[in-house]
Design a protein around this motif. Structure first.
Motif, PDB file in Angstrom:
ATOM      1  N   LEU A   1       0.683  -1.285  -0.035  1.00 25.36           N
ATOM      2  CA  LEU A   1      -0.158   0.188  -0.008  1.00 25.36           C
ATOM      3  C   LEU A   1       0.948   1.091   0.116  1.00 25.36           C
ATOM      4  O   LEU A   1       1.893   1.110   0.731  1.00 25.36           O
ATOM      5  N   ASP A   2       0.536   2.291  -0.709  1.00 22.05           N
ATOM      6  CA  ASP A   2       1.296   3.451  -0.735  1.00 22.05           C
ATOM      7  C   ASP A   2       0.152   4.478  -0.268  1.00 22.05           C
ATOM      8  O   ASP A   2      -0.925   4.566  -0.631  1.00 22.05           O
TER       9      ASP A   2
ATOM     10  N   ILE B   1      -9.042   2.706   6.559  1.00 22.63           N
ATOM     11  CA  ILE B   1      -8.708   1.134   6.477  1.00 22.63           C
ATOM     12  C   ILE B   1      -9.834   0.783   7.265  1.00 22.63           C
ATOM     13  O   ILE B   1     -10.077   0.955   8.302  1.00 22.63           O
ATOM     14  N   PHE B   2     -10.576  -0.095   6.552  1.00 20.54           N
ATOM     15  CA  PHE B   2     -11.816  -0.673   7.165  1.00 20.54           C
ATOM     16  C   PHE B   2     -11.636  -2.198   6.992  1.00 20.54           C
ATOM     17  O   PHE B   2     -10.839  -2.969   6.418  1.00 20.54           O
TER      18      PHE B   2
ATOM     19  N   HIS C   1     -10.002  -2.069   2.310  1.00 18.04           N
ATOM     20  CA  HIS C   1     -10.643  -3.217   3.188  1.00 18.04           C
ATOM     21  C   HIS C   1      -9.691  -4.264   3.379  1.00 18.04           C
ATOM     22  O   HIS C   1      -8.894  -4.816   2.449  1.00 18.04           O
ATOM     23  N   PHE C   2      -9.462  -4.545   4.614  1.00 23.99           N
ATOM     24  CA  PHE C   2      -8.803  -5.742   4.986  1.00 23.99           C
ATOM     25  C   PHE C   2      -9.543  -6.924   5.346  1.00 23.99           C
ATOM     26  O   PHE C   2     -10.789  -6.586   5.905  1.00 23.99           O
TER      27      PHE C   2
ATOM     28  N   MET D   1      -5.179  -7.249   1.957  1.00 25.38           N
ATOM     29  CA  MET D   1      -5.889  -6.023   1.462  1.00 25.38           C
ATOM     30  C   MET D   1      -6.823  -6.717   0.421  1.00 25.38           C
ATOM     31  O   MET D   1      -6.397  -7.099  -0.461  1.00 25.38           O
ATOM     32  N   ILE D   2      -8.253  -6.717   0.565  1.00 27.78           N
ATOM     33  CA  ILE D   2      -9.029  -7.401  -0.603  1.00 27.78           C
ATOM     34  C   ILE D   2      -9.348  -6.551  -1.521  1.00 27.78           C
ATOM     35  O   ILE D   2      -9.851  -6.884  -2.470  1.00 27.78           O
ATOM     36  N   ASP D   3      -9.379  -5.176  -1.350  1.00 31.98           N
ATOM     37  CA  ASP D   3      -9.671  -4.375  -2.525  1.00 31.98           C
ATOM     38  C   ASP D   3      -9.417  -2.946  -2.143  1.00 31.98           C
ATOM     39  O   ASP D   3      -9.099  -2.387  -1.223  1.00 31.98           O
ATOM     40  N   GLN D   4      -9.268  -2.122  -3.389  1.00 28.55           N
ATOM     41  CA  GLN D   4      -9.180  -0.506  -3.037  1.00 28.55           C
ATOM     42  C   GLN D   4     -10.150   0.148  -3.871  1.00 28.55           C
ATOM     43  O   GLN D   4     -10.449  -0.354  -5.004  1.00 28.55           O
ATOM     44  N   ALA D   5     -10.824   1.025  -3.069  1.00 25.10           N
ATOM     45  CA  ALA D   5     -11.887   1.863  -3.970  1.00 25.10           C
ATOM     46  C   ALA D   5     -11.280   3.345  -4.033  1.00 25.10           C
ATOM     47  O   ALA D   5     -10.562   3.699  -3.172  1.00 25.10           O
TER      48      ALA D   5
END
Ligand code: ADP
Ligand code: ADP
Length: 227
Positions: free
Chosen positions: A28-29, A38-39, A217-218, A223-227
């Motif tokens: 992650l950057d 971070i959820f 989302h963790f 980390m399962i996705d980034q939006a």
């Protein structure tokens, strides 16, 4: 370079029934001026991520880079990073944890004095910071005289005192009602925008989703996705 860059960050713990993969290959950057949420459910590795990214613990594998410099990896002595941590990272936790017998301004000034700022300068800067956070009228009060929202804003002032380029917050609004929680989140937005700090906030609060530039989302240490 990003203020924070983690690559393949992994932390395993030995548990009674085998190895616990608390964090499992997270990359992650976080850019300057970016506010990232971070959820994830309880036990998904969010706190472990903050501990590793915040140089409070060494990873089992993977790397932490701050402003383009590799600072943490499995072989690094984490205690030796104390000065880097103090200069480059501000922490905010769920509870303000202010020192009860010091005033709000003394609490903030202390973190400057620890970083070798002369006491008079530290106090002047602490008062300026509290003023900027609309707490000038609280500067001489001890924490017990402040509301929960005010205490948490003092804790944010303390985290900002040394002008860190990176701020890591672990459920900073969990102990606050929605109005005070929103104030703290708005404060983070302002700090990201005006001081260019990169800020990561671990939160469960669905009301805060609209405040972030980006949400990750963790789940199960990944980390399962980034939006
Ligand atoms: P979250 O912050 O998302 O609730 P954590 O990072 O605290 O998750 O925990 C992730 C997983 O790692 C959990 O299963 C937790 O029990 C485990 N864990 C965290 N710290 C330790 C530790 N010091 N020793 C053993 N297991 C740990
Ligand atoms: P805030 O807007 O800072 O979250 P509140 O609305 O909870 O504050 O409270 C309004 C004022 O009452 C604040 O200025 C605070 O100092 C004071 N106050 C609130 N709770 C307490 C308390 N338990 N003891 C003393 N003062 C309090």
């Amino acid at each position: 370079p990003p203020v924070l860059s983690v690559r393949g960050l992994t932390r395993h713990y030995a548990g009674p029934s085998g190895i616990v993969r608390a964090l499992d290959g997270v990359s992650l950057d976080i850019a300057a001026g970016e506010l990232v949420g971070i959820f994830g459910p309880s036990g998904s590795g969010k706190s472990t991520f903050l501990m590793l990214a915040g140089l409070l613990e060494a990873p089992t594998s993977g790397e932490v880079w701050l402003a383009g410099q590799r600072v943490s990896h499995p072989q690094v002595n984490i205690d030796g990073l104390r000065a880097t941590r103090r200069r480059q990272i501000g922490f905010v936790f769920q509870r303000a944890n202010l020192i009860p017998f010091l005033s709000a301004s003394e609490n903030v000034a202390l973190s400057l004095e620890i970083a070798d700022v002369a006491p008079a300068d530290a106090m002047a800067h602490a008062r300026r910071l509290l003023g900027a956070l609309d707490l000038a009228h609280r500067a001489d009060n001890q924490p017990s005289r402040l509301s929960g929202g005010e205490q948490q804003r003092v804790a944010v002032a303390r985290a900002l005192a040394n002008g860190p380029p990176l701020i890591l917050a672990d459920e900073p609004t969990a102990a606050l009602d929605s109005v005070r929680g929103r104030q703290v989140m708005e404060l983070f937005r302002r700090i990201a925008a005006t001081q260019g700090a990169g800020i990561a906030v671990v939160t469960h609060d669905p009301r805060s989703t609209g405040m972030f530039d980006r949400i990750v989302h963790f789940e199960d240490g990944r980390m399962i996705d980034q939006a």
